[in-house]
Write a protein that holds these residues in place. Sequence first.
Motif, PDB file in Angstrom:
ATOM      1  N   UNK A  86       0.829  -1.208   0.000  1.00 54.43           N
ATOM      2  CA  UNK A  86       0.000   0.000   0.000  1.00 54.43           C
ATOM      3  C   UNK A  86       0.864   1.258   0.000  1.00 54.43           C
ATOM      4  N   UNK A  87       2.006   1.187   0.718  1.00 48.70           N
ATOM      5  CA  UNK A  87       2.917   2.341   0.751  1.00 48.70           C
ATOM      6  C   UNK A  87       3.490   2.606  -0.637  1.00 48.70           C
ATOM      7  N   UNK A  88       3.811   1.537  -1.375  1.00 53.17           N
ATOM      8  CA  UNK A  88       4.316   1.719  -2.744  1.00 53.17           C
ATOM      9  C   UNK A  88       3.258   2.385  -3.627  1.00 53.17           C
ATOM     10  N   UNK A  89       2.002   1.994  -3.415  1.00 54.49           N
ATOM     11  CA  UNK A  89       0.920   2.583  -4.217  1.00 54.49           C
ATOM     12  C   UNK A  89       0.763   4.071  -3.930  1.00 54.49           C
ATOM     13  N   UNK A  90       0.931   4.452  -2.651  1.00 49.80           N
ATOM     14  CA  UNK A  90       0.695   5.847  -2.275  1.00 49.80           C
ATOM     15  C   UNK A  90       1.930   6.724  -2.441  1.00 49.80           C
ATOM     16  N   UNK A  91       3.118   6.089  -2.501  1.00 53.41           N
ATOM     17  CA  UNK A  91       4.372   6.836  -2.423  1.00 53.41           C
ATOM     18  C   UNK A  91       4.569   7.819  -3.589  1.00 53.41           C
ATOM     19  N   UNK A  92       4.485   7.325  -4.797  1.00 53.68           N
ATOM     20  CA  UNK A  92       4.756   8.173  -5.965  1.00 53.68           C
ATOM     21  C   UNK A  92       3.737   9.312  -6.097  1.00 53.68           C
ATOM     22  N   UNK A  93       2.424   9.030  -5.984  1.00 52.75           N
ATOM     23  CA  UNK A  93       1.467  10.150  -6.035  1.00 52.75           C
ATOM     24  C   UNK A  93       1.715  11.194  -4.952  1.00 52.75           C
ATOM     25  N   UNK A  94       2.031  10.737  -3.718  1.00 47.14           N
ATOM     26  CA  UNK A  94       2.300  11.695  -2.640  1.00 47.14           C
ATOM     27  C   UNK A  94       3.567  12.484  -2.913  1.00 47.14           C
ATOM     28  N   UNK A  95       4.582  11.796  -3.461  1.00 48.16           N
ATOM     29  CA  UNK A  95       5.840  12.477  -3.786  1.00 48.16           C
ATOM     30  C   UNK A  95       5.619  13.523  -4.888  1.00 48.16           C
ATOM     31  N   UNK A  96       4.714  13.230  -5.793  1.00 48.62           N
ATOM     32  CA  UNK A  96       4.402  14.183  -6.869  1.00 48.62           C
ATOM     33  C   UNK A  96       3.452  15.275  -6.406  1.00 48.62           C
ATOM     34  N   UNK A  97       2.898  15.114  -5.190  1.00 47.53           N
ATOM     35  CA  UNK A  97       1.990  16.118  -4.651  1.00 47.53           C
ATOM     36  C   UNK A  97       0.571  16.025  -5.159  1.00 47.53           C
ATOM     37  N   UNK A  98       0.200  14.887  -5.728  1.00 47.27           N
ATOM     38  CA  UNK A  98      -1.164  14.757  -6.258  1.00 47.27           C
ATOM     39  C   UNK A  98      -1.793  13.414  -5.871  1.00 47.27           C
ATOM     40  N   UNK A  99      -1.624  13.038  -4.603  1.00 46.41           N
ATOM     41  CA  UNK A  99      -2.229  11.780  -4.162  1.00 46.41           C
ATOM     42  C   UNK A  99      -3.746  11.883  -4.192  1.00 46.41           C
TER      43      UNK A  99
END
Length: 252
Positions: A86-99
């Motif tokens: 789940x962290x992998x799924x959320x990581x990139x969108x959160x890092x891009x600022x658009x989760x």
Amino acid sequence: MLSAKSEQFLIELRMYLVQRGKSDEDINEVVDELESHLIESEKHGKSVESIVGKDPKQYMKSIGASLPIAAQELMLLIPATVLVILAYLAYIPALSGDFNLSQTVLWGIIPVVLSLAIYSSLIFKVFPKFHDRPVKLGVIAVAVSTLVIGFWVAFYLWMVPDSTSAYFTATAEQNYVILAVCLVAFIAYALYTKSWITIIVAALMSAGPLAEKWIPQDVNEDPVYIAMTIGIFVLIGIAFIWLLMRKRRKTA
């Protein structure tokens, strides 16, 4: 010092027992004891077959059957693994600022699970067979990573045009919180499993979003800089393989 064949057997045995849910304590005890027997046998000119027999896989199965399942460790490991996925799924969108939570994110579970399955197979099945051949190991690792990244890009290009409205969109502050939780999950999982692979994978996944954020648009789309970047990564890969070979020669 053990022969390459005996080292490979011990690595494969360790990976086999890990996959079968055996405890670290039992695995270390079995491997250490077997290593002592192999060292003593090789001093007298005997091969690994003199200890494990002509069918190493059957020997691994017999050892695995004699050890209990580490139920308590699995009860913690399984939910921890789900949390990391789940962290992998959320990581990139959160890092891009658009989760956000949308069908695209939910469908993203598929490439994440497939990627983890591929890398797990690489670590448990392929790496042990090529542990004494760093060049082939490096080529295989690069090829597999290229295929996985290509799959992710293809998935992204396939999903983006069909993006639907989000069920939930995080604010800037919420993105930072989600990002922090993901990083804590990666580090905690790495410490628990005694493997930094989760952090390495997260670092590789960070390259794209960070490049998009920090590199100016005209530079980011310039073919010359793209070619230079690819060349740098190739040189880094060659240097890494050279270091592995040098370390191997020193050890030998």
